[in-house]
Design an enzyme around this catalytic site. Structure first.
Site, PDB file in Angstrom:
ATOM      1  CD  GLU A  36      -2.967   3.215  -5.497  1.00  0.00           C
ATOM      2  OE1 GLU A  36      -3.956   2.635  -5.987  1.00  0.00           O
ATOM      3  OE2 GLU A  36      -2.023   2.606  -4.998  1.00  0.00           O
ATOM      4  NE  ARG A  38      -4.314  -1.388   0.229  1.00  0.00           N
ATOM      5  CZ  ARG A  38      -4.491  -2.521  -0.444  1.00  0.00           C
ATOM      6  NH1 ARG A  38      -3.517  -2.960  -1.240  1.00  0.00           N
ATOM      7  NH2 ARG A  38      -5.603  -3.215  -0.334  1.00  0.00           N
ATOM      8  CG  HIS A  69      -3.153  -0.860  -6.937  1.00  0.00           C
ATOM      9  ND1 HIS A  69      -3.669  -0.139  -5.883  1.00  0.00           N
ATOM     10  CD2 HIS A  69      -3.048  -2.136  -6.488  1.00  0.00           C
ATOM     11  CE1 HIS A  69      -3.861  -0.937  -4.845  1.00  0.00           C
ATOM     12  NE2 HIS A  69      -3.496  -2.171  -5.196  1.00  0.00           N
TER      13      HIS A  69
END
Length: 335
Positions: free
Chosen positions: A276, A247, A297
């Protein structure tokens, strides 16, 4: 646990899922799908939580305490399409009697594959090299001093978080000749330690100061927010690389960018980011300069993985609907 016996549960899915998963859900449940794949607004999420027996959100849906407290009495299960549940206030859901589930142990190998890809790509300048064949400048051919990267074999890899993904990364890295080091809350089992010839570091600070490559593979929790702080990033050697497929919030991104710009860290491979889907334009500039490799991602993005995630969601819903305990229930104490 209240069952939904003799009733077909109403299931609302917030994003588009693989077609086979949506088809199976349609056969089993009263399902409402998001055919546009556009993220739901907060208002739309609140409405869904008023109408659903089961909400199937994704990691991009922020299900906070306010939304949970305003949820309708029908909502019995939040079946998260993802392994991490940092997008959900699990404690608030638990307090209201709403079960939260996730999809664990499905994406370990996929994420480890992409982590290893970044471990290779950043030091060896793979993306930068490939881009030279696609630009306006004609490639002049091989040169003994052009596109020199860093050797992988024999380097020290420090893994932060030696869970299933961390171990899977270590197995791949060992095959590439890296020595395995790790920081974890507890040492790994002796059998795995012997297999990997892995060194456990009680002190994250000390490990960081001795590594050539650092891979972030721990869960994101309040305790791991900015775990790689500016102070800790400054412990890295100037020739070190940082890889993150966990993350974005685990790394102080501003500090990482500054150290990269000042060439106090050699490079980075990032699949996740703070804030994000917005990406810091300074990171994009560093990518254009070949200092970092950026991915959108996608470390878990395989067809097989997404389908297996959907299958876990379906099992959790069916177990809850029949009055049984869903196998992938997440409790506040587990976060």
């Amino acid at each position: 646990m209240e069952a939904l016996l003799n009733k077909t549960p109403t299931v609302i899915v917030t994003r588009k899922l693989p077609e086979t998963v949506e088809t199976r859900m349609g056969e089993l449940f009263d399902v409402r799908l998001n055919t546009t794949d556009a993220p739901l607004s907060r208002e739309a999420l609140a409405k869904a939580m008023q109408e659903a027996d089961v909400l199937v959100p994704t990691v991009t849906d922020k299900i906070d305490a306010d939304l949970i407290n305003e949820a309708g009495p029908k909502l019995k299960l939040i079946a998260n399409f993802g392994n991490g549940v940092d997008n959900i206030d699990v404690a608030a859901a638990h307090a209201k009697g709403i079960i939260v589930t996730n999809t664990p142990n499905v994406l370990n190998e996929d994420t480890a594959d992409m982590t290893m890809a970044l471990i290779l790509a950043a030091p060896r300048r793979l993306v930068e090299g490939a881009s030279h064949l696609l630009g306006d400048d004609q490639w002049q051919g091989w040169s003994p001093t052009w596109m020199l990267g860093r050797r992988i074999w024999g380097k020290r890899l420090g893994i932060i978080g030696m869970g299933r993904i961390g171990v899977a990364v270590a197995r791949r890295a060992k095959a590439f000749g890296l020595s395995i080091h790790y920081h974890n809350r507890e040492p790994i089992a002796d059998s795995i330690r012997e297999e990997l010839d892995a060194t456990h570091w009680d002190s994250l600070d000390q490990m960081l100061a001795h590594m050539d490559i650092v891979s972030v593979n721990c869960p994101y929790t309040p305790a791991t927010y900015h775990l790689l702080s500016e102070r800790r990033l400054q412990l890295l050697q100037p020739n070190a690389f940082v890889v993150n497929t966990a993350r974005g919030e685990i790394i102080d991104e501003e500090a990482l960018i500054r150290l990269l710009e000042e060439e106090r860290i050699a490079g980075a491979g990032l699949d996740v980011f703070e804030g994000e889907p917005k990406i810091n334009p300074r990171l994009c500039k560093l990518a254009q300069e070949g200092r970092v490799v950026l991915l959108p991602h996608m470390s878990s993005a395989t067809i097989e993985g997404r389908i297996e995630m959907g299958e876990k969601i379906i099992i959790n819903i069916r177990m809850m609907a029949s009055g049984d305990r869903p196998p992938d229930r997440v409790l506040p104490s587990m976060i």
